[in-house]
Design a protein around this motif. Structure first.
Motif, PDB file in Angstrom:
ATOM      1  N   TYR A   1       8.567 -23.138  -1.520  1.00 51.63           N
ATOM      2  CA  TYR A   1       7.697 -23.221  -0.474  1.00 51.63           C
ATOM      3  C   TYR A   1       6.034 -22.888  -1.146  1.00 51.63           C
ATOM      4  O   TYR A   1       5.275 -22.928  -0.382  1.00 51.63           O
ATOM      5  CB  TYR A   1       7.692 -22.280   0.480  1.00 51.63           C
ATOM      6  N   GLY A   2       5.963 -22.597  -2.321  1.00 53.26           N
ATOM      7  CA  GLY A   2       4.552 -22.581  -3.017  1.00 53.26           C
ATOM      8  C   GLY A   2       4.835 -22.099  -4.368  1.00 53.26           C
ATOM      9  O   GLY A   2       5.789 -22.040  -5.093  1.00 53.26           O
ATOM     10  N   ILE A   3       3.517 -21.354  -4.881  1.00 49.76           N
ATOM     11  CA  ILE A   3       3.586 -20.980  -6.140  1.00 49.76           C
ATOM     12  C   ILE A   3       3.034 -19.655  -6.237  1.00 49.76           C
ATOM     13  O   ILE A   3       2.370 -19.229  -5.397  1.00 49.76           O
ATOM     14  CB  ILE A   3       2.847 -21.852  -7.260  1.00 49.76           C
ATOM     15  N   ASN A   4       3.520 -18.881  -7.393  1.00 50.60           N
ATOM     16  CA  ASN A   4       2.993 -17.622  -7.612  1.00 50.60           C
ATOM     17  C   ASN A   4       2.147 -17.452  -8.909  1.00 50.60           C
ATOM     18  O   ASN A   4       3.158 -17.788  -9.907  1.00 50.60           O
ATOM     19  CB  ASN A   4       4.016 -16.526  -7.270  1.00 50.60           C
ATOM     20  N   VAL A   5       0.877 -17.015  -9.013  1.00 51.33           N
ATOM     21  CA  VAL A   5       0.447 -17.080 -10.424  1.00 51.33           C
ATOM     22  C   VAL A   5      -0.067 -15.466 -10.541  1.00 51.33           C
ATOM     23  O   VAL A   5      -0.591 -14.956  -9.754  1.00 51.33           O
ATOM     24  CB  VAL A   5      -0.994 -18.025 -10.410  1.00 51.33           C
ATOM     25  N   THR A   6       0.318 -15.292 -11.874  1.00 52.65           N
ATOM     26  CA  THR A   6       0.209 -13.783 -12.205  1.00 52.65           C
ATOM     27  C   THR A   6      -0.724 -13.826 -13.607  1.00 52.65           C
ATOM     28  O   THR A   6      -0.856 -14.471 -14.391  1.00 52.65           O
ATOM     29  CB  THR A   6       1.578 -12.933 -12.385  1.00 52.65           C
ATOM     30  N   LEU A   7      -1.576 -12.752 -13.415  1.00 52.81           N
ATOM     31  CA  LEU A   7      -2.456 -12.488 -14.642  1.00 52.81           C
ATOM     32  C   LEU A   7      -2.707 -11.085 -14.914  1.00 52.81           C
ATOM     33  O   LEU A   7      -3.067 -10.123 -14.066  1.00 52.81           O
ATOM     34  CB  LEU A   7      -3.965 -12.956 -14.151  1.00 52.81           C
ATOM     35  N   LYS A   8      -2.206 -10.629 -16.072  1.00 53.06           N
ATOM     36  CA  LYS A   8      -2.054  -9.060 -16.287  1.00 53.06           C
ATOM     37  C   LYS A   8      -2.713  -8.708 -17.784  1.00 53.06           C
ATOM     38  O   LYS A   8      -2.381  -9.425 -18.714  1.00 53.06           O
ATOM     39  CB  LYS A   8      -0.396  -8.704 -16.476  1.00 53.06           C
ATOM     40  N   GLY A   9      -3.646  -8.014 -17.648  1.00 59.58           N
ATOM     41  CA  GLY A   9      -4.484  -8.060 -19.070  1.00 59.58           C
ATOM     42  C   GLY A   9      -3.751  -7.068 -19.981  1.00 59.58           C
ATOM     43  O   GLY A   9      -2.866  -6.339 -19.721  1.00 59.58           O
ATOM     44  N   ASN A  10      -4.156  -7.342 -21.204  1.00 65.68           N
ATOM     45  CA  ASN A  10      -3.562  -6.364 -22.248  1.00 65.68           C
ATOM     46  C   ASN A  10      -4.827  -5.826 -23.295  1.00 65.68           C
ATOM     47  O   ASN A  10      -5.131  -6.655 -24.084  1.00 65.68           O
ATOM     48  CB  ASN A  10      -2.914  -7.168 -23.292  1.00 65.68           C
ATOM     49  N   PRO A  11      -5.106  -4.430 -22.935  1.00 66.00           N
ATOM     50  CA  PRO A  11      -4.687  -3.730 -21.875  1.00 66.00           C
ATOM     51  C   PRO A  11      -5.004  -3.944 -20.506  1.00 66.00           C
ATOM     52  O   PRO A  11      -5.854  -5.128 -20.219  1.00 66.00           O
ATOM     53  CB  PRO A  11      -5.207  -2.377 -22.357  1.00 66.00           C
ATOM     54  N   ILE A  12      -4.596  -3.485 -19.486  1.00 64.58           N
ATOM     55  CA  ILE A  12      -4.821  -3.721 -17.965  1.00 64.58           C
ATOM     56  C   ILE A  12      -6.039  -3.679 -17.839  1.00 64.58           C
ATOM     57  O   ILE A  12      -6.787  -4.239 -17.058  1.00 64.58           O
ATOM     58  CB  ILE A  12      -3.825  -2.937 -17.063  1.00 64.58           C
ATOM     59  N   VAL A  13      -6.885  -2.462 -18.229  1.00 73.25           N
ATOM     60  CA  VAL A  13      -8.494  -2.122 -18.124  1.00 73.25           C
ATOM     61  C   VAL A  13      -9.097  -2.796 -19.097  1.00 73.25           C
ATOM     62  O   VAL A  13      -9.160  -2.255 -20.230  1.00 73.25           O
ATOM     63  CB  VAL A  13      -8.636  -0.738 -17.942  1.00 73.25           C
ATOM     64  N   GLN A  14      -9.980  -3.832 -18.586  1.00 78.11           N
ATOM     65  CA  GLN A  14     -10.955  -4.233 -19.460  1.00 78.11           C
ATOM     66  C   GLN A  14     -12.169  -4.615 -18.754  1.00 78.11           C
ATOM     67  O   GLN A  14     -11.981  -4.918 -17.652  1.00 78.11           O
ATOM     68  CB  GLN A  14     -10.384  -5.803 -20.085  1.00 78.11           C
ATOM     69  N   PHE A  15     -13.438  -4.402 -19.442  1.00 76.12           N
ATOM     70  CA  PHE A  15     -14.849  -4.883 -19.035  1.00 76.12           C
ATOM     71  C   PHE A  15     -14.942  -3.840 -17.703  1.00 76.12           C
ATOM     72  O   PHE A  15     -15.172  -4.611 -16.599  1.00 76.12           O
ATOM     73  CB  PHE A  15     -14.860  -6.097 -18.790  1.00 76.12           C
ATOM     74  N   ASN A  16     -14.243  -2.531 -17.517  1.00 77.60           N
ATOM     75  CA  ASN A  16     -14.433  -1.685 -16.392  1.00 77.60           C
ATOM     76  C   ASN A  16     -13.780  -2.216 -15.287  1.00 77.60           C
ATOM     77  O   ASN A  16     -13.960  -2.008 -14.032  1.00 77.60           O
ATOM     78  CB  ASN A  16     -15.869  -1.537 -16.081  1.00 77.60           C
ATOM     79  N   GLU A  17     -12.690  -3.179 -15.386  1.00 79.21           N
ATOM     80  CA  GLU A  17     -11.829  -3.411 -14.465  1.00 79.21           C
ATOM     81  C   GLU A  17     -10.442  -3.660 -14.669  1.00 79.21           C
ATOM     82  O   GLU A  17     -10.017  -3.668 -15.946  1.00 79.21           O
ATOM     83  CB  GLU A  17     -12.296  -5.282 -13.900  1.00 79.21           C
ATOM     84  N   THR A  18      -9.642  -3.485 -13.425  1.00 80.29           N
ATOM     85  CA  THR A  18      -8.185  -3.651 -13.686  1.00 80.29           C
ATOM     86  C   THR A  18      -7.608  -5.050 -13.669  1.00 80.29           C
ATOM     87  O   THR A  18      -7.701  -5.548 -12.601  1.00 80.29           O
ATOM     88  CB  THR A  18      -7.571  -2.455 -12.716  1.00 80.29           C
ATOM     89  N   ILE A  19      -7.220  -5.751 -14.531  1.00 79.31           N
ATOM     90  CA  ILE A  19      -6.936  -6.865 -14.587  1.00 79.31           C
ATOM     91  C   ILE A  19      -5.404  -6.928 -14.284  1.00 79.31           C
ATOM     92  O   ILE A  19      -4.541  -6.732 -15.230  1.00 79.31           O
ATOM     93  CB  ILE A  19      -7.255  -7.764 -15.969  1.00 79.31           C
ATOM     94  N   ASP A  20      -4.903  -7.048 -12.969  1.00 73.14           N
ATOM     95  CA  ASP A  20      -3.480  -7.210 -12.622  1.00 73.14           C
ATOM     96  C   ASP A  20      -3.458  -7.793 -11.247  1.00 73.14           C
ATOM     97  O   ASP A  20      -3.785  -7.408 -10.248  1.00 73.14           O
ATOM     98  CB  ASP A  20      -3.042  -5.704 -12.356  1.00 73.14           C
ATOM     99  N   TYR A  21      -3.483  -9.275 -11.474  1.00 74.46           N
ATOM    100  CA  TYR A  21      -3.330 -10.052 -10.280  1.00 74.46           C
ATOM    101  C   TYR A  21      -1.947 -10.749 -10.021  1.00 74.46           C
ATOM    102  O   TYR A  21      -1.537 -11.165 -10.859  1.00 74.46           O
ATOM    103  CB  TYR A  21      -4.313 -10.942 -10.601  1.00 74.46           C
TER     104      TYR A  21
END
Length: 321
Positions: free
Chosen positions: A106-126
């Motif tokens: 029924y659809g798609i799921n797109v994930t994005l997780k930073g290495n490391p998670i915290v970069q540029f003062n943001e938590t990259i975990d979508y």
């Protein structure tokens, strides 16, 4: 709204990533409650039949839960990669992240997780969901307005109607047909369980094979996308293509299990029909009643006034006098 290291915060609060599908949790809980309620009766079953009934209940509910859950999982096909990619629009900032594409019926799921998670003062975990019940265009426009990271927008854009890849047409229609055949398999599973409790065990075996057949039809429907020209996803200096994933192989395993059960039931019905009826407790109540001996009985003369009966025994005759 301020600027942090060339990153535009389009929404002020950091969003938490998607954890688990609410529908899958509901399906699991429902079937666990069914299993618990049916397993409660096991202490009342004597002898070796107790183990047989436990295996029968667990196996049957496992098949039913899988047939329902497969409609809502997001990993029929999957692709992953780790790369350096531009984080957001209007910025030259590059992040190292794990990117995942998970495709369901029924659809798609797109994930994005930073290495490391915290970069540029943001938590990259979508973890973003895009559904194609009608069209994915509206959800893609909402993603643009939210300012989601570029890798997520790039993958989602591949599934829009205007994209030359045409992935939306391939996956949407194959997913719809696969879902329809899975629901048909679920109906066959219900009928098989009903027939197992009736003196028509042979037809229950046939329905289990029909359940397996519709599961294989669902897999064949979804597999048609692999015959179409594949669209390559290029992010940064790397690229990937979607391949079969967990749900597809789980459907295959469940289909094989239903086939084995259906074939065994059909074969054993012709080889040892009486033992099959005894194992499923079908058609033996009446015979058991006939074999039971209640010994010597007595009749109360008060209830026999005016009733003509055949003589039973001398003791009954004396009681009547």
């Amino acid at each position: 709204m301020t600027l942090f290291d060339d990153i535009y915060p389009f929404y002020p609060l950091q969003r938490s990533s998607f954890l688990f599908s609410g529908r899958l949790i509901t399906i699991i809980l429902v079937f666990l409650l069914l299993a618990a309620s049916l397993l409660i009766i096991l202490p009342g079953i004597r002898g070796k039949s107790r183990l047989f009934w436990m295996i029968r209940i667990v196996t049957s509910l496992f098949i039913g839960a899988v047939l329902v859950a497969l409609n809502y999982t997001d990993d029929w096909a999957e692709a992953r990669m780790t790369t350096n990619a531009t984080y957001k629009s209007f910025s030259d900032a590059v992040v190292n992240a794990d990117i995942g594409l998970h495709i369901g019926l029924y659809g798609i799921n797109v994930t994005l997780k930073g290495n490391p998670i915290v970069q540029f003062n943001e938590t990259i975990d979508y973890n973003e969901m895009f559904s194609w019940h009608d069209t994915i265009e509206e959800e893609y426009e909402e993603a643009l307005e939210k300012g989601l990271p570029n890798p997520i927008l790039y993958i989602a854009e591949k599934f829009t109607i205007s994209n030359p890849c045409g992935l939306i047409f391939q996956y949407r229609y194959s997913g719809r047909y696969a879902s329809a055949t899975l629901w048909t398999a679920f109906c066959c599973w219900i009928l098989a369980n009903i027939l197992f409790s009736m003196p028509v065990i042979l037809y229950a075996g046939y329905m289990m094979m029909a359940t397996a057949a519709f599961i294989f039809f669902a897999m064949a429907s979804f597999s048609t996308i692999m015959n179409a020209p594949q669209c390559v996803f290029s992010i940064g200096s790397d690229s990937f293509e979607a391949q079969y994933s967990h749900s597809f192989w789980l459907a295959l395993a469940t289909g094989l299990l239903c086939t084995i059960i259906g074939v065994l039931v059909t074969m054993l019905h012709f080889l040892i029909p009486e033992k099959m009826k005894e194992a499923f407790s079908v058609g033996f109540d009446s015979y058991e009643d006939e074999d039971v001996s209640y010994g010597e009985g007595y009749l109360n003369a008060v209830f026999l006034d005016g009733v003509t009966i055949s003589p039973l025994s001398s003791k009954v005759r004396e009681e009547h006098i």
